[in-house]
Scaffold this active site. Structure first.
Site, PDB file in Angstrom:
ATOM      1  CB  SER A 124     -12.417   3.958   7.028  1.00 54.39           C
ATOM      2  OG  SER A 124     -11.626   2.951   7.241  1.00 54.39           O
ATOM      3  CG  ASP A 177      -2.161   0.980   1.501  1.00 51.80           C
ATOM      4  OD1 ASP A 177      -2.497   1.370   0.130  1.00 51.80           O
ATOM      5  OD2 ASP A 177      -2.448   1.354   2.375  1.00 51.80           O
ATOM      6  CG  HIS A 211      -6.197   4.941  -1.776  1.00 48.51           C
ATOM      7  ND1 HIS A 211      -5.343   4.501  -1.273  1.00 48.51           N
ATOM      8  CD2 HIS A 211      -6.347   4.302  -3.132  1.00 48.51           C
ATOM      9  CE1 HIS A 211      -4.171   3.629  -1.932  1.00 48.51           C
ATOM     10  NE2 HIS A 211      -4.722   3.686  -3.127  1.00 48.51           N
ATOM     11  N   GLY A 212      -8.975   5.883   1.292  1.00 51.39           N
ATOM     12  CA  GLY A 212      -9.871   6.411   2.445  1.00 51.39           C
ATOM     13  C   GLY A 212     -11.250   6.011   2.411  1.00 51.39           C
TER      14      GLY A 212
HETATM   15  C1  PGH Z   1      -6.261   3.641   2.792  1.00 52.05           C
HETATM   16  C2  PGH Z   1      -7.144   3.430   3.998  1.00 52.05           C
HETATM   17  N1  PGH Z   1      -5.278   2.897   2.784  1.00 52.05           N
HETATM   18  O1  PGH Z   1      -4.477   3.052   1.595  1.00 52.05           O
HETATM   19  O2  PGH Z   1      -6.689   4.302   2.002  1.00 52.05           O
HETATM   20  O3  PGH Z   1      -8.016   4.566   4.281  1.00 52.05           O
HETATM   21  O4  PGH Z   1      -7.968   5.727   6.592  1.00 52.05           O
HETATM   22  O5  PGH Z   1     -10.114   5.438   5.469  1.00 52.05           O
HETATM   23  O6  PGH Z   1      -8.992   3.309   6.381  1.00 52.05           O
HETATM   24  P1  PGH Z   1      -8.833   4.847   5.728  1.00 52.05           P
HETATM   25 ZN    ZN Z   2      -4.648   4.643   0.723  1.00 49.63          ZN
END
Ligand code: PGH
Ligand code: ZN
Ligand code: CA
Length: 307
Positions: A213, A82, A210-211
């Protein structure tokens, strides 16, 4: 079974569902992800950042994934780097046994991002390994953002088309308004779904959110009930995740939700039994809480019962 990333995402792309890509930093998180995938009958990405790899050791991270994928041979799993920051980091991960890597050069200009991504693609594809790249910057957008500001931050669909054609990258993470962590939106949650659909129409490859959550209410409440503080945290609403999948997202990166769910249980045990020091008494309920969140997410994204 440990497979290359594209083997999971090409199917998800064809059949229009999202696969969770769950971050891990230790055995307990990884074990919970596999346990959930087994319950939900879902393919998975398990992913480690450079920091997580440094913490665990690449050899340990790879061995744990290999051992768990032998225990659950029916689960297609890809081990993914990642946010790799360099060619060397991607090469090291592949040599250690990762089956998918992200080269994140999105903070450079277009040409440099394209150049770095193309180099990683050439090296990785020679070994069968899939590559993810990113375009745009991961940050929240608000209602009052101007068109110019939006264009400066979010993915440009025409650029995405050229980038994918020239780099031959397998998956693309287009910035559409999400950000990492527990504080994604200042006001009402907002994502640019129109832009996402344009990128999909022009590239047709698996796209990555991404992001992603969500910070479901029960997870947030559990953390706060344990004595944790989350301020005015805000995640991506479930309905947005589903709309993102409808718009062409196939890999859904999720880390923060797992951390919050896990740590709420650890803190509860610490509070409720102050003489407790058996690690298993903390980590068993923490894994259970994580499993619940992941199984629920797999159902939401449509990856359950896909194996
Ligand atoms: C993410 C995780 N990892 O690469 O993009 O995002 O913080 O929303 O879980 P979160
Ligand atoms: Zn990410
Ligand atoms: Ca980035």
């Amino acid at each position: 079974m440990l497979v290359f990333g594209h083997e999971i995402l090409d199917k998800a792309n064809k059949e229009n569902y999202g696969v969770g890509a769950f971050n891990f930093v230790n055995f307990e998180m990884l074990n919970a992800i596999f346990t959930a995938a087994n319950i939900a009958k879902s393919p998975i990405f398990v992913q480690a950042s450079e920091g997580a790899i440094k913490y665990m050791g690449a050899d340990i991270a790879v061995s744990m994934v290999q051992t768990l994928s032998q225990r659950y041979p029916h689960i297609p799993v890809s081990l993914h780097l990642d946010h790799g920051t360099s060619f060397q980091s991607c090469k090291d991960a592949i040599e250690a046994g990762f089956s998918s890597v992200m080269i994140d050069a999105s903070h450079y200009d277009f040409d440099k991002n394209l150049e770095m991504t193309s180099q990683v693609v050439e090296m990785a594809h020679a070994r069968g390994v899939s590559v993810e790249a990113e375009l745009g910057r991961l940050m929240g957008i608000e209602d009052n953002i101007s068109v110019d500001e939006k264009d400066a931050v979010l993915v440009n669909p025409q650029e995405a088309k050229v980038f994918v054609e020239k780099s031959k990258v397998d998956f693309l993470a287009p910035a559409i308004g999400t950000s990492h962590g527990a504080f994604k939106f200042k006001g009402e949650p907002k994502l640019d779904f129109e832009r996402l659909k344009e990128v999909k129409a022009l590239t047709k490859i698996p796209l990555v959110l991404h992001g992603a959550s969500a910070i479901p209410d029960y997870v947030r409440e559990s953390f706060i009930e344990s004595g944790g503080e989350l301020g005015n945290s805000k995640g991506v609403p479930f309905s947005f995740l589903q709309e993102a999948v409808r718009g062409g997202i196939n890999k859904v990166n999720t880390d923060t939700d797992l951390r919050i769910a896990f740590m709420a249980e650890v803190r509860k045990v610490a509070n409720n039994d102050r003489s407790q020091f058996d690690l298993r008494k903390f980590f068993a309920p923490a894994q259970e809480a994580m499993v619940k969140v992941i199984v629920e997410r797999m159902e939401l994204l449509g990856s359950s019962n896909k194996i």
